[in-house]
Design a protein around this motif. Structure first.
Motif, PDB file in Angstrom:
ATOM      1  N   ARG A  35       0.848  -1.181   0.000  1.00 28.01           N
ATOM      2  CA  ARG A  35       0.000   0.000   0.000  1.00 28.01           C
ATOM      3  C   ARG A  35       0.887   1.236   0.000  1.00 28.01           C
ATOM      4  O   ARG A  35       1.889   1.293   0.705  1.00 28.01           O
ATOM      5  N   SER A  36       0.543   2.236  -0.790  1.00 27.47           N
ATOM      6  CA  SER A  36       1.320   3.480  -0.812  1.00 27.47           C
ATOM      7  C   SER A  36       0.375   4.670  -0.905  1.00 27.47           C
ATOM      8  O   SER A  36      -0.763   4.556  -1.363  1.00 27.47           O
ATOM      9  N   GLU A  37       0.880   5.820  -0.436  1.00 27.71           N
ATOM     10  CA  GLU A  37       0.098   7.048  -0.495  1.00 27.71           C
ATOM     11  C   GLU A  37       0.655   7.940  -1.591  1.00 27.71           C
ATOM     12  O   GLU A  37       1.863   8.191  -1.656  1.00 27.71           O
ATOM     13  N   ASN A  38      -0.204   8.412  -2.476  1.00 28.90           N
ATOM     14  CA  ASN A  38       0.213   9.256  -3.588  1.00 28.90           C
ATOM     15  C   ASN A  38       0.364  10.711  -3.144  1.00 28.90           C
ATOM     16  O   ASN A  38      -0.063  11.107  -2.060  1.00 28.90           O
ATOM     17  N   ALA A  39       0.993  11.519  -4.006  1.00 33.38           N
ATOM     18  CA  ALA A  39       1.246  12.925  -3.674  1.00 33.38           C
ATOM     19  C   ALA A  39      -0.038  13.690  -3.394  1.00 33.38           C
ATOM     20  O   ALA A  39      -0.052  14.628  -2.581  1.00 33.38           O
ATOM     21  N   ASP A  40      -1.130  13.304  -4.043  1.00 34.95           N
ATOM     22  CA  ASP A  40      -2.398  14.016  -3.835  1.00 34.95           C
ATOM     23  C   ASP A  40      -3.208  13.445  -2.667  1.00 34.95           C
ATOM     24  O   ASP A  40      -4.361  13.823  -2.453  1.00 34.95           O
ATOM     25  N   GLY A  41      -2.613  12.512  -1.920  1.00 34.66           N
ATOM     26  CA  GLY A  41      -3.283  11.944  -0.761  1.00 34.66           C
ATOM     27  C   GLY A  41      -4.085  10.696  -1.046  1.00 34.66           C
ATOM     28  O   GLY A  41      -4.550  10.031  -0.112  1.00 34.66           O
ATOM     29  N   THR A  42      -4.289  10.369  -2.327  1.00 39.24           N
ATOM     30  CA  THR A  42      -5.026   9.149  -2.648  1.00 39.24           C
ATOM     31  C   THR A  42      -4.151   7.931  -2.380  1.00 39.24           C
ATOM     32  O   THR A  42      -2.939   8.024  -2.218  1.00 39.24           O
ATOM     33  N   ILE A  43      -4.790   6.781  -2.359  1.00 40.17           N
ATOM     34  CA  ILE A  43      -4.127   5.534  -1.958  1.00 40.17           C
ATOM     35  C   ILE A  43      -4.022   4.585  -3.143  1.00 40.17           C
ATOM     36  O   ILE A  43      -4.920   4.495  -3.980  1.00 40.17           O
ATOM     37  N   THR A  44      -2.893   3.840  -3.179  1.00 46.91           N
ATOM     38  CA  THR A  44      -2.668   2.842  -4.231  1.00 46.91           C
ATOM     39  C   THR A  44      -2.246   1.518  -3.609  1.00 46.91           C
ATOM     40  O   THR A  44      -1.432   1.488  -2.680  1.00 46.91           O
ATOM     41  N   TYR A  45      -2.811   0.441  -4.118  1.00 43.62           N
ATOM     42  CA  TYR A  45      -2.323  -0.914  -3.840  1.00 43.62           C
ATOM     43  C   TYR A  45      -1.756  -1.443  -5.150  1.00 43.62           C
ATOM     44  O   TYR A  45      -2.463  -1.481  -6.166  1.00 43.62           O
ATOM     45  N   GLN A  46      -0.505  -1.887  -5.132  1.00 44.15           N
ATOM     46  CA  GLN A  46       0.111  -2.314  -6.391  1.00 44.15           C
ATOM     47  C   GLN A  46       1.197  -3.363  -6.159  1.00 44.15           C
ATOM     48  O   GLN A  46       1.987  -3.272  -5.230  1.00 44.15           O
ATOM     49  N   THR A  47       1.208  -4.354  -7.033  1.00 40.88           N
ATOM     50  CA  THR A  47       2.298  -5.309  -7.092  1.00 40.88           C
ATOM     51  C   THR A  47       2.562  -5.629  -8.557  1.00 40.88           C
ATOM     52  O   THR A  47       1.645  -5.678  -9.379  1.00 40.88           O
ATOM     53  N   TYR A  48       3.821  -5.795  -8.883  1.00 41.75           N
ATOM     54  CA  TYR A  48       4.162  -6.135 -10.268  1.00 41.75           C
ATOM     55  C   TYR A  48       5.449  -6.951 -10.301  1.00 41.75           C
ATOM     56  O   TYR A  48       6.236  -6.967  -9.358  1.00 41.75           O
ATOM     57  N   ILE A  49       5.622  -7.642 -11.399  1.00 40.07           N
ATOM     58  CA  ILE A  49       6.829  -8.418 -11.631  1.00 40.07           C
ATOM     59  C   ILE A  49       7.155  -8.314 -13.116  1.00 40.07           C
ATOM     60  O   ILE A  49       6.271  -8.465 -13.961  1.00 40.07           O
ATOM     61  N   ARG A  50       8.436  -8.028 -13.425  1.00 39.06           N
ATOM     62  CA  ARG A  50       8.773  -7.741 -14.827  1.00 39.06           C
ATOM     63  C   ARG A  50       9.746  -8.752 -15.459  1.00 39.06           C
ATOM     64  O   ARG A  50      10.132  -8.585 -16.604  1.00 39.06           O
ATOM     65  N   ASN A  51      10.115  -9.795 -14.709  1.00 39.66           N
ATOM     66  CA  ASN A  51      11.098 -10.740 -15.245  1.00 39.66           C
ATOM     67  C   ASN A  51      10.541 -12.152 -15.399  1.00 39.66           C
ATOM     68  O   ASN A  51      11.253 -13.139 -15.228  1.00 39.66           O
ATOM     69  N   LEU A  52       9.267 -12.253 -15.725  1.00 41.16           N
ATOM     70  CA  LEU A  52       8.680 -13.569 -15.986  1.00 41.16           C
ATOM     71  C   LEU A  52       9.247 -14.142 -17.282  1.00 41.16           C
ATOM     72  O   LEU A  52       9.751 -13.421 -18.143  1.00 41.16           O
ATOM     73  N   ASN A  53       9.132 -15.433 -17.427  1.00 42.48           N
ATOM     74  CA  ASN A  53       9.549 -16.101 -18.664  1.00 42.48           C
ATOM     75  C   ASN A  53       8.523 -17.195 -18.951  1.00 42.48           C
ATOM     76  O   ASN A  53       8.762 -18.373 -18.712  1.00 42.48           O
ATOM     77  N   ILE A  54       7.371 -16.777 -19.489  1.00 44.45           N
ATOM     78  CA  ILE A  54       6.229 -17.680 -19.630  1.00 44.45           C
ATOM     79  C   ILE A  54       5.871 -17.854 -21.100  1.00 44.45           C
ATOM     80  O   ILE A  54       5.742 -16.874 -21.841  1.00 44.45           O
ATOM     81  N   ASP A  55       5.691 -19.110 -21.481  1.00 40.20           N
ATOM     82  CA  ASP A  55       5.272 -19.441 -22.842  1.00 40.20           C
ATOM     83  C   ASP A  55       4.024 -20.311 -22.756  1.00 40.20           C
ATOM     84  O   ASP A  55       4.067 -21.447 -22.290  1.00 40.20           O
ATOM     85  N   VAL A  56       2.864 -19.757 -23.176  1.00 42.11           N
ATOM     86  CA  VAL A  56       1.617 -20.521 -23.177  1.00 42.11           C
ATOM     87  C   VAL A  56       1.056 -20.589 -24.598  1.00 42.11           C
ATOM     88  O   VAL A  56      -0.155 -20.732 -24.798  1.00 42.11           O
ATOM     89  N   SER A  57       1.941 -20.481 -25.576  1.00 40.43           N
ATOM     90  CA  SER A  57       1.506 -20.424 -26.975  1.00 40.43           C
ATOM     91  C   SER A  57       0.927 -21.738 -27.478  1.00 40.43           C
ATOM     92  O   SER A  57       0.250 -21.760 -28.509  1.00 40.43           O
ATOM     93  N   ASN A  58       1.181 -22.841 -26.763  1.00 41.41           N
ATOM     94  CA  ASN A  58       0.665 -24.133 -27.215  1.00 41.41           C
ATOM     95  C   ASN A  58      -0.765 -24.394 -26.739  1.00 41.41           C
ATOM     96  O   ASN A  58      -1.306 -25.477 -26.952  1.00 41.41           O
ATOM     97  N   VAL A  59      -1.375 -23.394 -26.097  1.00 39.83           N
ATOM     98  CA  VAL A  59      -2.742 -23.542 -25.591  1.00 39.83           C
ATOM     99  C   VAL A  59      -3.657 -22.577 -26.340  1.00 39.83           C
ATOM    100  O   VAL A  59      -3.293 -21.416 -26.550  1.00 39.83           O
ATOM    101  N   ASP A  60      -4.828 -23.068 -26.731  1.00 44.64           N
ATOM    102  CA  ASP A  60      -5.803 -22.216 -27.386  1.00 44.64           C
ATOM    103  C   ASP A  60      -6.150 -21.052 -26.462  1.00 44.64           C
ATOM    104  O   ASP A  60      -6.481 -21.263 -25.283  1.00 44.64           O
ATOM    105  N   GLU A  61      -6.064 -19.812 -26.963  1.00 46.35           N
ATOM    106  CA  GLU A  61      -6.265 -18.637 -26.115  1.00 46.35           C
ATOM    107  C   GLU A  61      -7.648 -18.602 -25.467  1.00 46.35           C
ATOM    108  O   GLU A  61      -7.816 -17.998 -24.405  1.00 46.35           O
ATOM    109  N   LYS A  62      -8.622 -19.241 -26.055  1.00 43.37           N
ATOM    110  CA  LYS A  62      -9.958 -19.250 -25.449  1.00 43.37           C
ATOM    111  C   LYS A  62      -9.974 -20.068 -24.155  1.00 43.37           C
ATOM    112  O   LYS A  62     -10.915 -19.946 -23.347  1.00 43.37           O
ATOM    113  N   ASN A  63      -8.925 -20.898 -23.945  1.00 45.92           N
ATOM    114  CA  ASN A  63      -8.834 -21.722 -22.729  1.00 45.92           C
ATOM    115  C   ASN A  63      -7.889 -21.131 -21.683  1.00 45.92           C
ATOM    116  O   ASN A  63      -7.719 -21.718 -20.610  1.00 45.92           O
ATOM    117  N   LEU A  64      -7.267 -19.986 -21.982  1.00 46.84           N
ATOM    118  CA  LEU A  64      -6.331 -19.371 -21.035  1.00 46.84           C
ATOM    119  C   LEU A  64      -7.095 -18.524 -20.024  1.00 46.84           C
ATOM    120  O   LEU A  64      -8.059 -17.836 -20.354  1.00 46.84           O
TER     121      LEU A  64
END
Length: 543
Positions: free
Chosen positions: A57-86
């Motif tokens: 949880r973090s507080e922004n400059a204008d006083g509003t609140i943010t909940y955030q999590t992220y990850i940028r180094n994934l290595n995922i390949d799901v190309s062998n699955v029909d996208e309608k099933n993902l």
């Protein structure tokens, strides 16, 4: 004509019966299909993004609140699955920690800006799949419930897929809930089992772990090593022993194996002071090896983690907390042990005697954690709970006894099938009177805890400022000179009870090895106390 008609009626009836039979079979098959309908959350896991995470949880400059999590180094390949099933599958927990708002407002607030992103690259906005997260629902379409884990399943097909999204190159994931009002308070937002799944397949069934039948013999082996040395300056001081008959502990549960020994400590320079063993820059280790020497196949225990006390005491070390050394030890043939002190920086002369070294299995022994030990304190005006482990089915009797020898409260419980027991005693008023605690296993006294007080317990926690000990305080001499209050008690834990190298416990442990209770008139214990917490406790009692 009559015969033909009767025959026709008979054939008609047979056909009708066959038709009903076929319909019945079809209906039964349909019922079978319905009975085997796949659970909506029972999906094949293609890749796990998070096993579990507390969303910051973090507080922004204008006083509003943010909940955030992220990850940028994934290595995922799901190309062998029909996208309608993902789909993105996860469990979501949200609870209000502070404030009067509904915690679920973090998903429903009218001005909420929300993002649930899966992408090939963080900066390539055309490689995104944006999934809906505002007004988030459970997988079955019902509303989220605060204070419990909610199953959530979001198909990729309900999101917005950008033109460059490539399911074979997923590297980015983000959940962001922002522009929340500053009066929304504090929420605990947790995620677990965050995965990309294939909804057309069921999850793989987990393999049942092999149930081992461990040897539970108590006395596994003795090490005939003795040591009688005086430690001074930076010189090497130690003893070693090579066993002609190796000790095999591999048939015992490693979580129940312990190294036990008697150690007598005497400071010849400053009698009673054991702080040089706690605070010095040297090395002091116990080593076990299966290679006949300390050069290979060994584990070690850092003796700075021992709750050193003046005089003769029995010390116990958990094998599971041993630090890895050179090579991997073979627990089926332990044949070497070494105890040594080297490069110590203290000037005191300390006499050390070590004997009665044993490897033991405590599976069937009634045990209580180190928090139940001499000089401890129970919280006043609250029920007293004592717990431990033992042999399933045994009766455990716990008594609290006053200084006149009278039992003021007691409880008898049976050890559960899981080997755990918990006894509840009646609450007591605070006072400066001391008590003792006795624990019996099937009528045999196995533990006595002495010098117990009933009073106020406080939890001191923080970062580096709270971690600064009295020993490291610039006003140390003055603090120790006035350390004379025996009614101050504190529970001291090692910084690294599981060692600094090896695997750290993922879940809360039953016990903290090396932890013990100290008193305010024991300079050795006060030295190890947080300076801030010690000063707080002393001033609180005085004022």
């Amino acid at each position: 004509m009559k015969k033909t008609r009767k025959r026709g009626i008979w054939l008609y009836r047979m056909t009708a019966m066959l038709f009903i039979l076929v319909m019945s079979l079809l209906m039964n098959n349909d019922c079978l299909v319905k009975a085997e309908t796949k659970n909506i959350m029972d999906n094949y896991v293609l890749s796990t993004i998070y096993e579990k995470i507390q969303v910051p949880r973090s507080e922004n400059a204008d006083g509003t609140i943010t909940y955030q999590t992220y990850i940028r180094n994934l290595n995922i390949d799901v190309s062998n699955v029909d996208e309608k099933n993902l789909a993105l599958s996860m469990k979501v927990f949200v609870k209000q920690v502070e404030g009067e708002r509904n915690p679920l407002e973090i998903f429903t607030y009218k001005n909420l800006a929300s993002f649930l992103e899966i992408a090939d690259a963080q900066l390539d906005l055309d490689s995104y799949v944006n999934l809906p997260v505002k007004n988030l629902k459970r997988a079955d379409g019902s509303d989220l419930v605060a204070g419990e884990w909610n199953d959530v399943l979001i198909p990729f097909s309900v999101g917005t897929k950008k033109s460059n999204f490539d399911p074979s190159k997923i590297t980015w994931f983000r959940l962001c809930l922002t522009r929340l009002p500053k009066d929304i308070g504090y929420q605990s937002l947790r995620l677990k089992d965050v995965c990309i799944v294939d909804t057309s397949r069921k999850a793989e069934k987990a393999t049942e772990p092999e149930v081992k039948k461990w040897d539970t013999t108590y006395n596994v082996g003795s090490v005939p090593l003795t040591m009688d040395k005086t430690i001074e300056s930076a010189a090497y001081v130690g003893d070693e022993y090579k066993m002609t008959t190796p000790i095999d502990i591999s048939k015992h549960n490693p979580e129940k194996m312990q190294l036990q020994m008697d150690i007598e400590v005497e400071n010849l320079t400053n009698p009673g002071d054991v702080s040089p063993l706690l605070y010095n820059n040297g090395k002091q280790f116990i080593e076990l090896s299966s290679a006949g020497s300390a050069t290979d196949q060994m584990v070690q225990f850092n003796m700075k983690n021992l709750p050193w006390k003046n005089g003769k005491n029995t010390y116990t070390l958990n094998i599971s907390n041993a630090e890895a050394g050179a090579g991997e030890i073979d627990y089926s043939k332990i044949n070497y042990m070494r105890i040594y002190f080297v490069h110590t920086t203290f000037t005191d002369k300390i006499k050390i005697k070590i004997n009665n070294i044993k490897l033991i299995d405590n599976t069937n022994q009634c045990t209580v954690p180190t928090i139940f030990s001499d000089r401890m304190m129970f919280q006043q005006n609250k029920p007293i709970t004592v717990w431990g482990t033992g042999k399933a089915g045994n009766n455990i009797n716990v008594k609290l006894i006053n200084k006149q020898g009278q039992t003021v409260t007691e409880s008898t419980v049976a050890v559960g099938t899981d080997g755990n027991w918990k006894a509840n005693l009646q609450q007591q008023k605070g006072s400066y009177d001391t008590y003792s605690l006795q624990v019996y296993d099937n009528g045999t006294l196995i533990k006595t805890v002495k010098d117990i007080l009933i009073g106020e317990l406080w939890l001191a926690c923080g970062q580096s400022n709270m971690a600064l000990t009295v020993y490291m305080d610039m006003d140390r001499e003055n603090i120790l000179a006035n350390a004379n209050n025996s009614n101050l008690r504190f529970f001291l834990e090692p910084t690294y009870p599981a060692g600094q190298t090896g695997a750290q416990p993922l879940n809360p442990n039953y016990d903290v090895e090396g932890a013990y209770w100290g008193k305010g008139n024991d300079v050795n214990a006060v030295n190890k106390m947080s300076a801030v917490a010690y000063s707080f406790a002393k001033n609180l009692q005085q004022n």
